[in-house]
Design an enzyme around this catalytic site. Structure first.
Site, PDB file in Angstrom:
ATOM      1  N   LYS A  29      19.448  43.229  23.846  1.00  0.00           N
ATOM      2  CA  LYS A  29      18.994  42.674  25.126  1.00  0.00           C
ATOM      3  C   LYS A  29      18.383  43.772  26.002  1.00  0.00           C
ATOM      4  CE  LYS A  29      20.105  38.401  24.494  1.00  0.00           C
ATOM      5  NZ  LYS A  29      19.022  37.436  24.281  1.00  0.00           N
ATOM      6  N   THR A  71      25.756  41.323  30.000  1.00  0.00           N
ATOM      7  CA  THR A  71      26.261  42.369  29.107  1.00  0.00           C
ATOM      8  C   THR A  71      25.484  43.682  29.287  1.00  0.00           C
ATOM      9  OG1 THR A  71      27.000  42.779  26.826  1.00  0.00           O
ATOM     10  CG2 THR A  71      24.850  41.796  27.066  1.00  0.00           C
ATOM     11  N   TYR A 101      24.371  43.644  19.909  1.00  0.00           N
ATOM     12  CA  TYR A 101      23.858  42.478  20.651  1.00  0.00           C
ATOM     13  C   TYR A 101      23.391  42.914  22.042  1.00  0.00           C
ATOM     14  CZ  TYR A 101      23.873  38.407  23.703  1.00  0.00           C
ATOM     15  OH  TYR A 101      23.513  37.471  24.642  1.00  0.00           O
ATOM     16  N   LEU A 112      35.513  31.851  25.723  1.00  0.00           N
ATOM     17  CA  LEU A 112      36.724  31.229  26.270  1.00  0.00           C
ATOM     18  C   LEU A 112      36.645  29.696  26.384  1.00  0.00           C
ATOM     19  CD1 LEU A 112      39.517  31.625  27.574  1.00  0.00           C
ATOM     20  CD2 LEU A 112      38.345  31.832  29.779  1.00  0.00           C
ATOM     21  N   SER A 125      18.957  27.987  13.179  1.00  0.00           N
ATOM     22  CA  SER A 125      19.955  28.876  12.573  1.00  0.00           C
ATOM     23  C   SER A 125      21.297  28.732  13.286  1.00  0.00           C
ATOM     24  CB  SER A 125      19.485  30.339  12.627  1.00  0.00           C
ATOM     25  OG  SER A 125      19.264  30.729  13.964  1.00  0.00           O
ATOM     26  N   SER A 155      21.263  39.122  29.660  1.00  0.00           N
ATOM     27  CA  SER A 155      22.693  38.852  29.790  1.00  0.00           C
ATOM     28  C   SER A 155      23.329  39.874  30.715  1.00  0.00           C
ATOM     29  CB  SER A 155      23.319  38.963  28.400  1.00  0.00           C
ATOM     30  OG  SER A 155      24.723  39.049  28.496  1.00  0.00           O
TER      31      SER A 155
END
Ligand code: NAD
Ligand code: UD1
Length: 343
Positions: free
Chosen positions: A154, A128, A150, A201, A36, A126
């Protein structure tokens, strides 16, 4: 006899690099990927670099019957679970798709593992999960939070895996909290291949350098950081891949569940990254300072001590290698894996 590792999402950016490290270390690999967000060409490149045949199964981690077949047909010793969707903005627009893919998919995978008697799992988490970090450098014990679906997916998976381990201590789980993966294999044959306009980035800078985009927008120059731009802990994907190997070896020798940062411990600003990339590529990176991107934090970099003391792992590659290797991948493959048959 060598062990066989099921690598979900093994055709993706981090998965392909990890498959190479697994081959180097003598493991057998079975990749399960629905492509995907990747291309079968990536696996052909892994074969080209390694000289090994990749056993790959095209399919979804949410397909319980398929998973059952994979575990029946192969003697799997452990699972490295990369399969997941990872675009933060998209997750805000499509939360159900993200929770289904990342959370339900992991549940389906764990149920299949349980039925097959496989209990060793390395999970891609992550940084995050630290939200806006309470302190720096970020230690594993800091409070966790999520600001988007997202990140929440996690966190949910980390928590559900903790419950699974609590109920049955024979599960051995490494929750690897990656900081910002960048770079590519030194051959220039595999690397990060964003399908649309890059959100991150480094691939954006690389596309500006190669002339595919006119300039970079630097999101915010008024952060409380040395030069006002956001600071992150960029980690070379080859180091990250080695971290997976160390985590796998660790969890097979010391049962339990542990969250572990995989970062370098060093923070670099957006302007530092632009300068380093200019040096590596010899190209000028045009940029404009624009508004902050909603949801971004000022600074985030790892305390990487736990990985060093527990796994015996440390990142070895610096900013030069990160930029040089990203650039080589970009120059050899200006349109990612799609360019393969053009010459
Ligand atoms: P990627 O998109 O390149 O790789 C993910 C792979 O999983 C892709 O090949 C995709 O086709 C596959 N996949 C997705 N959903 C699937 C499903 N339901 N069934 C089967 N295959 C599926 O991403 P990546 O950068 O290699 O990231 C790997 C993992 O690491 C992800 O879980 C991601 O959330 C996590 N992660 C990535 C970063 C990063 O910056 N790259 C940072 C932190 C965590
Ligand atoms: C982003 C995700 C994070 C995810 C991580 C790895 C957000 C809010 N966070 O983190 O959940 O785990 O990617 O996939 O999307 N920047 C620019 N211009 C750009 C792109 C980025 O200035 O075009 C800046 C950002 O403001 C940030 C730094 O560069 O300061 C790094 O950005 P990025 O690569 O997107 O990573 P994160 O924001 O750390």
């Amino acid at each position: 006899m060598s062990q066989t590792i099921l690598v979900t999402g093994g055709a993706g950016y981090i998965g392909t690099h990890t498959c190479l490290k697994l081959f180097e270390a003598g493991y057998e690999v079975v990749v399960l990927d629905n492509f995907s967000n990747s291309s079968p060409e990536a696996l052909r490149r892994v074969e080209q670099i390694s000289g090994r045949a990749v056993v790959s199964v095209e399919g979804d981690i949410n397909d319980a019957a398929l998973l059952e077949r994979v575990f029946a047909e192969h003697t799997i010793d452990a699972v490295i679970h990369f399969a997941g969707l990872k675009a933060v903005g998209e997750s805000v627009q499509q939360p159900l798709r993200y929770y289904h893919n990342n959370v339900t998919g992991t549940l389906t995978l764990c149920s299949a593992m349980k039925r097959a008697g496989v209990r060793d799992l390395v999970f891609s988490s992550s940084a995050t999960v630290y939200g806006d970090p309470a302190s720096l450098p970020v230690r594993e014990g800091l409070p966790t939070s999520a600001t988007n679906p997202y990140g929440r997916s996690k966190l949910m998976v980390e928590e559900l895996l903790a419950d699974v381990h609590k109920a049955d201590a024979t599960w051995n789980v490494a929750l690897l909290r990656y900081f910002n993966p960048v770079g590519a294999h030194p051959s220039g044959l595999i690397g990060e291949d964003p399908r649309d306009v890059p959100n991150n980035l480094m691939p954006y800078i690389a596309q500006v350098a190669v002339g595919r985009r006119s300039h970079l927008s630097v999101f915010g120059a008024d952060y409380p950081t040395p030069d006002g731009t956001g600071v992150r802990d960029y980690i070379h994907v080859m180091d990250l891949a080695s971290g997976h190997l160390k985590a796998l070896q660790w969890l097979q020798s010391k049962p339990g569940i542990k969250a572990i940062n995989l970062g370098t411990g060093k923070g670099y600003s957006v302007l530092d990254m632009i300068k380093a990339f200019e040096k590596a590529s010899g190209k000028r990176i045009a940029y404009q300072l624009v508004e902050r991107r909603p949801g971004d934090v000022a600074s985030c970099y790892a305390d990487a001590q736990l990985a060093a003391s527990m796994l015996g792992w440390r990142a070895e590659l610096g900013l030069d290698a990160m930029c040089t290797d990203s650039w080589r991948w970009q120059v050899y493959n200006p349109n990612g894996y799609d360019t393969d048959n053009e010459e």
